[in-house]
Design an enzyme around this catalytic site. Sequence first.
Site, short mmCIF file in Angstrom:
data_model
loop_
_atom_site.label_atom_id
_atom_site.label_comp_id
_atom_site.label_asym_id
_atom_site.label_seq_id
_atom_site.Cartn_x
_atom_site.Cartn_y
_atom_site.Cartn_z
N GLU A 44 24.91 -11.77 2.50
CA GLU A 44 26.11 -11.63 3.31
C GLU A 44 26.21 -10.22 3.91
OE1 GLU A 44 28.11 -13.79 4.45
OE2 GLU A 44 27.36 -15.50 3.33
N TYR A 127 36.06 -11.03 5.08
CA TYR A 127 35.13 -12.14 5.29
C TYR A 127 34.08 -12.21 4.18
CZ TYR A 127 30.91 -14.49 6.64
OH TYR A 127 29.79 -15.28 6.61
N ASP A 145 33.79 -16.71 10.15
CA ASP A 145 32.94 -15.85 10.97
C ASP A 145 33.02 -16.35 12.41
OD1 ASP A 145 31.47 -18.19 10.98
OD2 ASP A 145 29.59 -17.27 10.33
#
Length: 366
Positions: A44, A127, A145
Amino acid sequence: MVDPSTSKLDADQLLAWYDRHRRVLPWRAAPGARPDAYGVWLSEIMLQQTTTVTVAPYYKAFLTRWPAIDDLARADLDDVLHAWQGLGYYARARNLHKCAVQVAAAHGGRFPDSAAGLRALPGIGAYTAAAIAAIAFERPATVVDGNVERVMARLFAVATPVPTAKTELKALAAGLTPNRRPGDYAQAVMDLGATVCTPRNPQCERCPWAAACTARARGIAAELPRRLPRPARPRRRGLVFWAVRGDGAVLLRRRPKEGLLGGMIEVPSTPWESTRWTLAKARVHAPLDAEWRRLKGVVQHGFTHFELELRVVMASVNGAGAADGYWCRPEEFAAQALSTLTKKVVKHVLESQLIKYTGPLIPKSA
């Protein structure tokens, strides 16, 4: 107002589609397998503002070199920055290392299992925290996203341009996030946006939510999400000082740890400003007392918020050092943590087979 058709939205429909069409990615656990939090976090961070195609080899290389969080925590920051070369946004690499150190020291090598706990770690924003919480720990966190924003904008025919619509789109996404299989659901929506609900030419006939999509019903799916026009990026300029010693070594230095390209190795330069550098102004920033001469050509590089134009000046020196620099031969550059920008400068100089000077640029001081 949302069309009544959107009431037909069902997470199970999307999960069934995902079970058949999920992408195979290096960081994605196999069906039924428990994801590794370290791998989820690493992927990520790497995927922030970077494509899956670019990230895949870096992810594999990092796991080979540092297979666990404790291994990365013990690594030298220079080694991490060097391994990060080519991914850009180097603050991510510094925070990656800082986060690994903190997780190893303060959390016994285990990541917090909630979005709130994850957000307290370096380099993890809303996020990323939601993604790790959902995928690694099955928390029903809402992951949004660019792919998810696009899917939501079309499902609910949100006409407000992005980024103004971000809050609204996140609220709509939260309303669909299920308690069952939240990790798979988060990856399913992202896969849907990446492979079916694409920016151009969305393949609505393949979408499991096609019947409930308001934008499709109105014939405007390809027009959404709307975006505000991007302002023109300003241009900055600088001069790079390429000092060469008698043995061919070049003067390098490390950038400050904080800020743009923090901690990376570069060829010394002036600050970057909007106006062109005058001779007198540039002379103050020269790392050494030398007869500097200009190399023809310009190095161009784009950052997120501005364009950069660098000109190179060169000098042969007697080997005297600089307070904030060190000497390195070009054949040893590969071992240095050079940014993409610095590699462009190096390439520009080394590929100049016949160096033609235009005369003194910065006169040697008396």
